[in-house]
Write an enzyme that holds these catalytic residues in place. Structure first.
Site, PDB file in Angstrom:
ATOM      1  N   ASP A  41      10.490 -28.935   0.043  1.00 41.56           N
ATOM      2  CA  ASP A  41       9.620 -27.685   0.007  1.00 41.56           C
ATOM      3  C   ASP A  41       8.368 -27.968   0.604  1.00 41.56           C
ATOM      4  O   ASP A  41       7.974 -27.925   1.816  1.00 41.56           O
ATOM      5  CB  ASP A  41       9.864 -27.104  -1.463  1.00 41.56           C
ATOM      6  CG  ASP A  41       8.820 -25.923  -1.334  1.00 41.56           C
ATOM      7  OD1 ASP A  41       8.411 -25.184  -0.264  1.00 41.56           O
ATOM      8  OD2 ASP A  41       8.805 -25.130  -2.290  1.00 41.56           O
ATOM      9  N   GLU A  86      14.194 -28.666  -6.170  1.00 38.34           N
ATOM     10  CA  GLU A  86      13.072 -28.660  -5.200  1.00 38.34           C
ATOM     11  C   GLU A  86      12.259 -29.865  -5.388  1.00 38.34           C
ATOM     12  O   GLU A  86      11.857 -29.939  -6.497  1.00 38.34           O
ATOM     13  CB  GLU A  86      12.288 -27.559  -5.136  1.00 38.34           C
ATOM     14  CG  GLU A  86      13.096 -26.311  -4.273  1.00 38.34           C
ATOM     15  CD  GLU A  86      12.237 -24.853  -4.157  1.00 38.34           C
ATOM     16  OE1 GLU A  86      10.805 -25.373  -4.243  1.00 38.34           O
ATOM     17  OE2 GLU A  86      12.463 -23.951  -4.165  1.00 38.34           O
ATOM     18  N   LYS A 125      10.557 -23.429 -12.881  1.00 36.60           N
ATOM     19  CA  LYS A 125       9.706 -24.351 -12.756  1.00 36.60           C
ATOM     20  C   LYS A 125      10.190 -25.853 -13.720  1.00 36.60           C
ATOM     21  O   LYS A 125      10.346 -25.482 -14.772  1.00 36.60           O
ATOM     22  CB  LYS A 125       8.417 -24.163 -13.042  1.00 36.60           C
ATOM     23  CG  LYS A 125       7.781 -23.003 -11.963  1.00 36.60           C
ATOM     24  CD  LYS A 125       7.671 -23.696 -10.507  1.00 36.60           C
ATOM     25  CE  LYS A 125       7.239 -22.495  -9.843  1.00 36.60           C
ATOM     26  NZ  LYS A 125       6.981 -23.093  -8.347  1.00 36.60           N
ATOM     27  N   ASP A 149      12.441 -25.880  -9.407  1.00 37.22           N
ATOM     28  CA  ASP A 149      11.501 -26.465  -8.584  1.00 37.22           C
ATOM     29  C   ASP A 149      10.632 -27.394  -9.392  1.00 37.22           C
ATOM     30  O   ASP A 149       9.992 -27.039 -10.194  1.00 37.22           O
ATOM     31  CB  ASP A 149      10.633 -25.207  -8.378  1.00 37.22           C
ATOM     32  CG  ASP A 149       9.592 -25.475  -7.257  1.00 37.22           C
ATOM     33  OD1 ASP A 149       9.245 -26.636  -6.893  1.00 37.22           O
ATOM     34  OD2 ASP A 149       8.727 -24.515  -6.664  1.00 37.22           O
ATOM     35  N   LYS A 159       8.846 -21.950   4.401  1.00 38.55           N
ATOM     36  CA  LYS A 159       7.889 -21.109   4.045  1.00 38.55           C
ATOM     37  C   LYS A 159       6.967 -20.647   5.213  1.00 38.55           C
ATOM     38  O   LYS A 159       6.334 -21.466   5.845  1.00 38.55           O
ATOM     39  CB  LYS A 159       6.848 -21.806   2.762  1.00 38.55           C
ATOM     40  CG  LYS A 159       7.618 -21.696   1.574  1.00 38.55           C
ATOM     41  CD  LYS A 159       6.725 -22.357   0.451  1.00 38.55           C
ATOM     42  CE  LYS A 159       7.535 -22.026  -0.948  1.00 38.55           C
ATOM     43  NZ  LYS A 159       6.740 -22.836  -2.194  1.00 38.55           N
TER      44      LYS A 159
END
Length: 334
Positions: A219, A196, A147, A171, A243
């Site tokens: 995303d 992302e 992250k 991300d 997702k």
């Protein structure tokens, strides 16, 4: 098969290590589980990946529960002779993709044979605590996704110095501020698979030449097939994270994969801190991905799970068997 009964359950377990993102800190993971029971005494389960609050999506667990109860009132006692009949009953849930995804997960097992398989192991970490680093060293995933934080450059250097050499992704959760944009140029010199969602607005990517960027993935913005196609037609996108719970379920994701495969766009299947039932289906889809997806082995996030042997780590891949849900661990709520 006639749908004789439908039940809803809740399950809630603490994370081994808190999940810290730019948007929220998660201590536990509450999930909603549906059980479809047929007149032949077959039981099929689906897991909801929505959250308790609207930090990620307006479709919270409570919204999913409300929509599911409406669906149950309308379709319980219906007969389902083929998968397309099940899909037809879900047409009114387009605006509720997490609800649809949970139901499709259960119906998919009703009409398709579940099988065993292996997929690459892709871990996600929120910061590099001593516990996270030990977990990575013990399990050695093929890909590590970290992250975004103010320490991202140092974190990447730390990952590059691990005894094993995983692929690295980032991300950002749309959280990079204007005064941090220079870090993207520094990261462009790293061998990253992708980053992302660097910005809330895709227009900010237009201010930087593609050579000054690491590969960019969408995303949160991958909300539907139409939205995805519009974005890749107008923005410098290299990767799409699909997702299932945000796109409406396994069948919708398979449709999008078939559309994206002929294009020069890489595919990653995204998980969302799932229990073993949902993780099996995320892994099932990950067989079609170009990069290691968000698939973690049993015990990575939680000490306890609703499925036993839900992803056994074997080297740098994870072995999955068809999931069997332990209802004794679930709280019956409907």
């Amino acid at each position: 098969m006639k749908l004789q009964a439908v039940k809803l359950y809740e399950y809630n377990a603490n994370f081994k290590y808190p999940i810290v993102t730019p948007k929220i800190k998660l201590i536990c993971r509450k999930a909603l589980i549906i059980e479809l029971i047929t007149d032949t005494e077959q039981h099929y389960f689906g897991e909801c990946n929505a959250f308790e609050t609207d930090w990620y999506s307006t479709e919270t667990i409570e919204v999913v529960r409300q929509q599911t109860e409406k669906w149950i009132e309308q379709y319980q006692n219906d007969t389902f002779s083929h998968f397309e009949k099940a899909q037809a009953t879900l047409e009114g849930l387009t605006a509720y993709p997490a609800t649809r995804s949970m139901l499709v997960m259960a119906f998919y097992q009703m009409f398709y044979e579940m099988y065993s398989f292996n997929v690459p192991y892709g871990a996600t970490v929120s910061g590099l605590t001593e516990g996270n680093l030990k977990q990575l060293a013990d399990t050695q995933p093929q890909r590590v996704k970290i992250k975004w934080s103010q320490h991202i450059l140092q974190n990447i250097e730390t990952l590059e110095q691990l005894d094993f050499q995983p692929n690295i992704a980032i991300d950002a959760n749309e959280s990079i501020q204007d005064d941090e944009s220079h870090k993207l140029k520094q990261l462009a010199n790293k061998s990253l698979l992708y980053i992302e969602e660097p910005f809330k607005s895709l227009e900010k990517l237009e201010c930087v030449t593609k050579s000054e960027l690491p590969p960019i993935a969408i995303d949160e913005k991958a909300l539907s097939q139409d939205e995805i196609m519009k974005i890749i037609d107008h923005s410098p996108i290299d990767v799409v994270v699909l997702k299932p719970f945000r796109l409406g379920g396994i069948d919708k994701v398979l449709e999008i994969i078939n559309v994206l495969k002929p294009k020069d766009i890489k595919i990653v299947i995204g998980g969302m801190y799932e229990y073993g039932l949902s993780r099996y289906f995320t892994a099932l889809l990950a067989q079609y991905a170009d990069y290691p997806s968000d698939i973690t082995p049993e015990g990575y996030y939680f000490k306890n799970d609703i499925v036993n042997n839900a992803g056994i780590l074997k080297g740098d891949s994870i072995y999955f068997e068809p999931p069997v849900v332990n209802t004794a661990q679930l709280k019956h709520v409907y």
